[in-house]
Design a protein around this motif. Structure first.
Motif, PDB file in Angstrom:
ATOM      1  N   PHE A  33       0.832  -1.197   0.000  1.00 17.12           N
ATOM      2  CA  PHE A  33       0.000   0.000   0.000  1.00 17.12           C
ATOM      3  C   PHE A  33       0.868   1.248   0.000  1.00 17.12           C
ATOM      4  O   PHE A  33       1.980   1.246   0.522  1.00 17.12           O
ATOM      5  CB  PHE A  33      -0.897   0.030   1.242  1.00 17.12           C
ATOM      6  CG  PHE A  33      -1.855  -1.116   1.311  1.00 17.12           C
ATOM      7  CD1 PHE A  33      -3.084  -1.044   0.676  1.00 17.12           C
ATOM      8  CD2 PHE A  33      -1.531  -2.265   2.006  1.00 17.12           C
ATOM      9  CE1 PHE A  33      -3.974  -2.108   0.722  1.00 17.12           C
ATOM     10  CE2 PHE A  33      -2.418  -3.339   2.061  1.00 17.12           C
ATOM     11  CZ  PHE A  33      -3.639  -3.255   1.417  1.00 17.12           C
ATOM     12  N   MET A  34       0.327   2.314  -0.561  1.00 21.18           N
ATOM     13  CA  MET A  34       0.959   3.621  -0.481  1.00 21.18           C
ATOM     14  C   MET A  34       0.259   4.380   0.644  1.00 21.18           C
ATOM     15  O   MET A  34      -0.971   4.424   0.691  1.00 21.18           O
ATOM     16  CB  MET A  34       0.819   4.385  -1.793  1.00 21.18           C
ATOM     17  CG  MET A  34       1.530   5.722  -1.765  1.00 21.18           C
ATOM     18  SD  MET A  34       1.560   6.566  -3.359  1.00 21.18           S
ATOM     19  CE  MET A  34      -0.184   6.817  -3.634  1.00 21.18           C
ATOM     20  N   ARG A  61     -11.053   4.359  -4.846  1.00 18.04           N
ATOM     21  CA  ARG A  61     -10.246   4.767  -3.688  1.00 18.04           C
ATOM     22  C   ARG A  61      -9.171   3.731  -3.387  1.00 18.04           C
ATOM     23  O   ARG A  61      -8.000   4.064  -3.192  1.00 18.04           O
ATOM     24  CB  ARG A  61     -11.160   4.950  -2.471  1.00 18.04           C
ATOM     25  CG  ARG A  61     -10.449   5.383  -1.212  1.00 18.04           C
ATOM     26  CD  ARG A  61     -11.420   5.653  -0.086  1.00 18.04           C
ATOM     27  NE  ARG A  61     -12.390   4.607   0.147  1.00 18.04           N
ATOM     28  CZ  ARG A  61     -12.145   3.473   0.814  1.00 18.04           C
ATOM     29  NH1 ARG A  61     -10.946   3.247   1.302  1.00 18.04           N
ATOM     30  NH2 ARG A  61     -13.085   2.574   1.002  1.00 18.04           N
ATOM     31  N   LEU A  62      -9.540   2.452  -3.395  1.00 15.19           N
ATOM     32  CA  LEU A  62      -8.574   1.408  -3.090  1.00 15.19           C
ATOM     33  C   LEU A  62      -7.510   1.298  -4.176  1.00 15.19           C
ATOM     34  O   LEU A  62      -6.346   1.022  -3.878  1.00 15.19           O
ATOM     35  CB  LEU A  62      -9.278   0.078  -2.876  1.00 15.19           C
ATOM     36  CG  LEU A  62     -10.143   0.014  -1.615  1.00 15.19           C
ATOM     37  CD1 LEU A  62     -10.971  -1.252  -1.587  1.00 15.19           C
ATOM     38  CD2 LEU A  62      -9.306   0.163  -0.353  1.00 15.19           C
ATOM     39  N   SER A  63      -7.886   1.512  -5.425  1.00 16.71           N
ATOM     40  CA  SER A  63      -6.915   1.449  -6.527  1.00 16.71           C
ATOM     41  C   SER A  63      -5.812   2.486  -6.361  1.00 16.71           C
ATOM     42  O   SER A  63      -4.681   2.275  -6.786  1.00 16.71           O
ATOM     43  CB  SER A  63      -7.615   1.667  -7.863  1.00 16.71           C
ATOM     44  OG  SER A  63      -8.438   0.573  -8.173  1.00 16.71           O
ATOM     45  N   GLU A  79       2.334 -17.364  -9.179  1.00 13.94           N
ATOM     46  CA  GLU A  79       1.665 -16.244  -8.523  1.00 13.94           C
ATOM     47  C   GLU A  79       1.044 -15.307  -9.543  1.00 13.94           C
ATOM     48  O   GLU A  79       1.548 -15.164 -10.657  1.00 13.94           O
ATOM     49  CB  GLU A  79       2.655 -15.454  -7.656  1.00 13.94           C
ATOM     50  CG  GLU A  79       3.012 -16.156  -6.370  1.00 13.94           C
ATOM     51  CD  GLU A  79       3.592 -15.215  -5.335  1.00 13.94           C
ATOM     52  OE1 GLU A  79       3.365 -13.981  -5.389  1.00 13.94           O
ATOM     53  OE2 GLU A  79       4.277 -15.720  -4.443  1.00 13.94           O
ATOM     54  N   LEU A  80      -0.034 -14.666  -9.123  1.00 13.18           N
ATOM     55  CA  LEU A  80      -0.690 -13.664  -9.950  1.00 13.18           C
ATOM     56  C   LEU A  80       0.176 -12.411  -9.937  1.00 13.18           C
ATOM     57  O   LEU A  80       0.415 -11.836  -8.870  1.00 13.18           O
ATOM     58  CB  LEU A  80      -2.084 -13.353  -9.398  1.00 13.18           C
ATOM     59  CG  LEU A  80      -2.916 -12.344 -10.181  1.00 13.18           C
ATOM     60  CD1 LEU A  80      -3.319 -12.931 -11.533  1.00 13.18           C
ATOM     61  CD2 LEU A  80      -4.151 -11.947  -9.376  1.00 13.18           C
ATOM     62  N   PRO A  81       0.662 -11.965 -11.105  1.00 15.31           N
ATOM     63  CA  PRO A  81       1.487 -10.762 -11.120  1.00 15.31           C
ATOM     64  C   PRO A  81       0.638  -9.520 -10.888  1.00 15.31           C
ATOM     65  O   PRO A  81      -0.536  -9.486 -11.262  1.00 15.31           O
ATOM     66  CB  PRO A  81       2.096 -10.762 -12.530  1.00 15.31           C
ATOM     67  CG  PRO A  81       1.131 -11.534 -13.360  1.00 15.31           C
ATOM     68  CD  PRO A  81       0.497 -12.547 -12.438  1.00 15.31           C
ATOM     69  N   PHE A  82       1.254  -8.514 -10.277  1.00 16.26           N
ATOM     70  CA  PHE A  82       0.533  -7.266 -10.090  1.00 16.26           C
ATOM     71  C   PHE A  82       0.426  -6.532 -11.419  1.00 16.26           C
ATOM     72  O   PHE A  82       1.397  -6.395 -12.157  1.00 16.26           O
ATOM     73  CB  PHE A  82       1.219  -6.349  -9.072  1.00 16.26           C
ATOM     74  CG  PHE A  82       0.495  -5.037  -8.931  1.00 16.26           C
ATOM     75  CD1 PHE A  82      -0.619  -4.946  -8.122  1.00 16.26           C
ATOM     76  CD2 PHE A  82       0.897  -3.920  -9.646  1.00 16.26           C
ATOM     77  CE1 PHE A  82      -1.324  -3.745  -8.007  1.00 16.26           C
ATOM     78  CE2 PHE A  82       0.208  -2.714  -9.538  1.00 16.26           C
ATOM     79  CZ  PHE A  82      -0.904  -2.634  -8.722  1.00 16.26           C
ATOM     80  N   SER A  83      -0.762  -6.054 -11.705  1.00 17.59           N
ATOM     81  CA  SER A  83      -1.010  -5.143 -12.826  1.00 17.59           C
ATOM     82  C   SER A  83      -2.287  -4.402 -12.486  1.00 17.59           C
ATOM     83  O   SER A  83      -3.082  -4.848 -11.641  1.00 17.59           O
ATOM     84  CB  SER A  83      -1.166  -5.897 -14.158  1.00 17.59           C
ATOM     85  OG  SER A  83      -2.372  -6.634 -14.171  1.00 17.59           O
ATOM     86  N   GLU A  84      -2.505  -3.286 -13.127  1.00 20.31           N
ATOM     87  CA  GLU A  84      -3.743  -2.544 -12.888  1.00 20.31           C
ATOM     88  C   GLU A  84      -4.955  -3.385 -13.267  1.00 20.31           C
ATOM     89  O   GLU A  84      -5.966  -3.374 -12.567  1.00 20.31           O
ATOM     90  CB  GLU A  84      -3.732  -1.218 -13.656  1.00 20.31           C
ATOM     91  CG  GLU A  84      -2.765  -0.214 -13.077  1.00 20.31           C
ATOM     92  CD  GLU A  84      -2.785   1.126 -13.796  1.00 20.31           C
ATOM     93  OE1 GLU A  84      -3.743   1.408 -14.553  1.00 20.31           O
ATOM     94  OE2 GLU A  84      -1.839   1.900 -13.586  1.00 20.31           O
TER      95      GLU A  84
END
Length: 115
Positions: A33-34, A61-63, A79-84
């Motif tokens: 998280f940021m 908001r969460l995005s 693993e599921l890679p992070f992407s938008e």
């Protein structure tokens, strides 16, 4: 020495509760998280005409603050890679959206849910 940054990120456990046999089965992954520049940003009041608008606002908001993860497996292995696109897919599922929201809230405010 403390070094300030406008884009501080941190890892936090995310506990997803899924229904299973009349109970909740808890699955955990690590969310990245940021930190909001102002904690009030995550609680910004927003009037919604209906439930669909409320869900849309929560996803947006969460995005903004959920910027990565580890520990989300995929059915065919790995693993599921992070992407938008993957983040948006995950936020469409209510249980995941609620878990991510709870993780962000407890991390920023230091509040943990009582079991």
């Amino acid at each position: 020495m403390f070094t300030y940054t406008d884009h501080f990120t941190f890892d936090w456990p995310v506990r997803v509760k899924l229904p299973s046999g009349g109970n909740d089965e808890v699955h955990e992954f690590t969310g990245t998280f940021m930190l909001p520049a102002d904690e009030m940003e995550i609680f910004e009041p927003r009037k919604a005409e209906d439930m669909a608008e409320m869900v849309t606002f929560a996803r947006e908001r969460l995005s903004k603050y959920w910027v990565g993860w580890s520990g989300i497996a995929v059915e065919n292995g790995g693993e599921l890679p992070f992407s938008e696109a993957n983040r948006e897919k995950l936020l469409r599922q209510r249980a995941i959206r609620i878990a991510v929201d709870q993780a962000l809230t407890e991390a920023v405010l230091g509040i943990r849910e009582k079991n």
